[in-house]
Design an enzyme around this catalytic site. Structure first.
Site, PDB file in Angstrom:
ATOM      1  N   ASP A 222       0.814  -1.267  -0.008  1.00  0.00           N
ATOM      2  CA  ASP A 222      -0.009   0.320  -0.006  1.00  0.00           C
ATOM      3  C   ASP A 222       0.805   1.230  -0.205  1.00  0.00           C
ATOM      4  O   ASP A 222       2.145   1.193   0.439  1.00  0.00           O
ATOM      5  CB  ASP A 222      -0.873  -0.046   1.290  1.00  0.00           C
ATOM      6  CG  ASP A 222      -2.027   1.199   1.443  1.00  0.00           C
ATOM      7  OD1 ASP A 222      -2.256   1.728   0.029  1.00  0.00           O
ATOM      8  OD2 ASP A 222      -2.501   1.503   2.389  1.00  0.00           O
ATOM      9  N   CYS A 262      -4.550  -1.861  -2.896  1.00  0.00           N
ATOM     10  CA  CYS A 262      -5.897  -1.309  -2.851  1.00  0.00           C
ATOM     11  C   CYS A 262      -6.010  -0.216  -3.827  1.00  0.00           C
ATOM     12  O   CYS A 262      -7.168   0.330  -4.363  1.00  0.00           O
ATOM     13  CB  CYS A 262      -6.367  -1.121  -1.429  1.00  0.00           C
ATOM     14  SG  CYS A 262      -5.285   0.343  -0.817  1.00  0.00           S
ATOM     15  N   ARG A 290     -14.184  -4.320  -5.671  1.00  0.00           N
ATOM     16  CA  ARG A 290     -15.153  -3.450  -4.489  1.00  0.00           C
ATOM     17  C   ARG A 290     -16.731  -3.299  -4.779  1.00  0.00           C
ATOM     18  O   ARG A 290     -17.475  -3.277  -3.806  1.00  0.00           O
ATOM     19  CB  ARG A 290     -14.358  -1.896  -4.592  1.00  0.00           C
ATOM     20  CG  ARG A 290     -13.031  -1.769  -4.282  1.00  0.00           C
ATOM     21  CD  ARG A 290     -12.570  -2.181  -2.940  1.00  0.00           C
ATOM     22  NE  ARG A 290     -13.513  -1.107  -2.102  1.00  0.00           N
ATOM     23  CZ  ARG A 290     -13.408   0.171  -1.914  1.00  0.00           C
ATOM     24  NH1 ARG A 290     -11.937   0.596  -2.184  1.00  0.00           N
ATOM     25  NH2 ARG A 290     -13.966   0.844  -0.860  1.00  0.00           N
TER      26      ARG A 290
HETATM   27  N1   CP Z   1      -8.630   1.678  -2.469  1.00  0.00           N
HETATM   28  C1   CP Z   1      -9.748   2.882  -2.187  1.00  0.00           C
HETATM   29  O1   CP Z   1     -10.158   2.925  -1.326  1.00  0.00           O
HETATM   30  O2   CP Z   1      -9.632   4.028  -3.185  1.00  0.00           O
HETATM   31  P1   CP Z   1     -10.111   5.269  -3.035  1.00  0.00           P
HETATM   32  O3   CP Z   1      -9.312   5.909  -2.106  1.00  0.00           O
HETATM   33  O4   CP Z   1     -10.040   5.827  -4.454  1.00  0.00           O
HETATM   34  O5   CP Z   1     -11.845   5.072  -2.463  1.00  0.00           O
END
Ligand code: CP
Length: 310
Positions: A222, A262, A290
């Site tokens: 991340d 993510c 998601r």
């Molecule tokens: N991974 C994620 O939560 O992406 P965003 O911050 O674009 O919503």
């Protein structure tokens, strides 16, 4: 009233139900018209977003309804209206409240006052919706989650690391957080994950030793600078450099390993372009999931609420 503020708000069996439903909804996207005709969900952002914003709005549309999406500064909360009053008012309009905020206690206050399910779409502590999507993605590649070894490298003190421990322990995956000593998870989250792992047979480990990635089936990283940490005065580059996920690291993982992130990603920092843009990367399936995972979560929570009211 069931809410989803933390990964371990779902029992292992409940999490499995949501993941099964997510896989089914991926094939049958419009089959659950729980928000038809024209019901709404309230979606509030205190932080920026691409995926969360669009995936919740799309999920609401697929369910036959609408997401009303606002930045909190556009609401009266930005001028000091209480979370409790906001929760009570939104409960009169919307079927669910989705909130991306800073302090996790904000979500707990919202949930305590709301008459509809409250969903954490990221707090400083946790990002549980992301973990449902990640688990759905892993299940698309590996039949038996309980035989999987996952490793997360980089900032082990952020919300993603906490949620990986709690959510993966719930699913029965072995999870190792590999992070510099000054950026490891708070012990309270490690203890909570170990408690959950005791129910599922998972292993939860924290180390600064990068060789712990050997043989991993799932490799995750991340950003080194999570939202809200931009001005925290810490060096968020030098300590993390040895933990970058590059081709050399992926060579140490299992031959069939997949790479998750993510997003948003910063190529050349937490991940090399050769990995995130390479054949083991499933980050765009992960982003797509998601939509399906959050739709399944909303259906599960709304059906649970309806059953409880009978
Ligand atoms: N991974 C994620 O939560 O992406 P965003 O911050 O674009 O919503």
């Amino acid at each position: 009233m069931r809410h989803f503020l933390a990964d371990d708000d779902l029992s292992p069996a409940e999490q499995a139900e949501v993941l099964d439903l997510a896989a089914w909804l991926k094939d049958n996207p419009y089959a659950k018209q729980l928000l038809a005709p024209g019901k709404t969900i309230a979606v509030i952002f205190d932080k920026t977003s691409l995926r969360t914003r669009f995936s919740f709005a799309t999920a609401a549309a697929h369910l036959g309804g609408t997401a009303i999406t606002v930045g909190s500064a556009e609401t009266q909360m930005g001028k000091g209206e209480s979370i409790e009053d906001t929760a009570k008012v939104l409960s009169r309009y919307a079927e669910a409240i989705v909130w991306r905020t800073f302090a996790h206690s904000n979500l707990e206050a919202m949930a305590a006052a709301a008459d509809v399910p409250v969903i954490n779409s990221l707090s400083d502590d946790l990002h549980p919706c992301q973990i449902l999507a990640d688990l759905q993605t892993i299940k698309e590649h590996f039949d038996d989650l309980t035989s999987i070894k996952a490793v997360y490298l980089g900032d082990g003190s952020n919300n993603m690391a906490n949620s990986y421990m709690l959510g993966f322990a719930t699913a029965g995956l072995d999870i190792t957080i590999i992070a510099p000593k000054d950026f490891q998870p708070e012990q309270k989250f490690v203890d909570r994950a170990i408690n959950r792992a005791a129910q599922t047979g998972a292993r939860v480990e924290v180390t600064d030793d990068i060789t712990a990635a050997a043989g991993a089936h799932v490799v995750i990283t991340d950003t080194w600078v999570s939202m809200g940490q931009e001005q925290d005065g810490k060096d968020r580059n030098t300590p993390f450099r040895p933990y970058q996920v590059d081709a050399n690291l992926m060579d140490k993982a299992s031959a069939d390993a997949i790479f998750l992130h993510c997003l948003p990603a910063y190529r050349g920092n937490e991940v090399a372009a050769e990995v995130i843009d390479g054949p083991q990367s499933v980050v765009f399936d992960e982003a797509e999931n998601r939509l399906h995972a959050q739709k399944a979560l909303m259906v599960w929570l709304l059906e649970h609420k309806a059953k409880a009211a009978q």
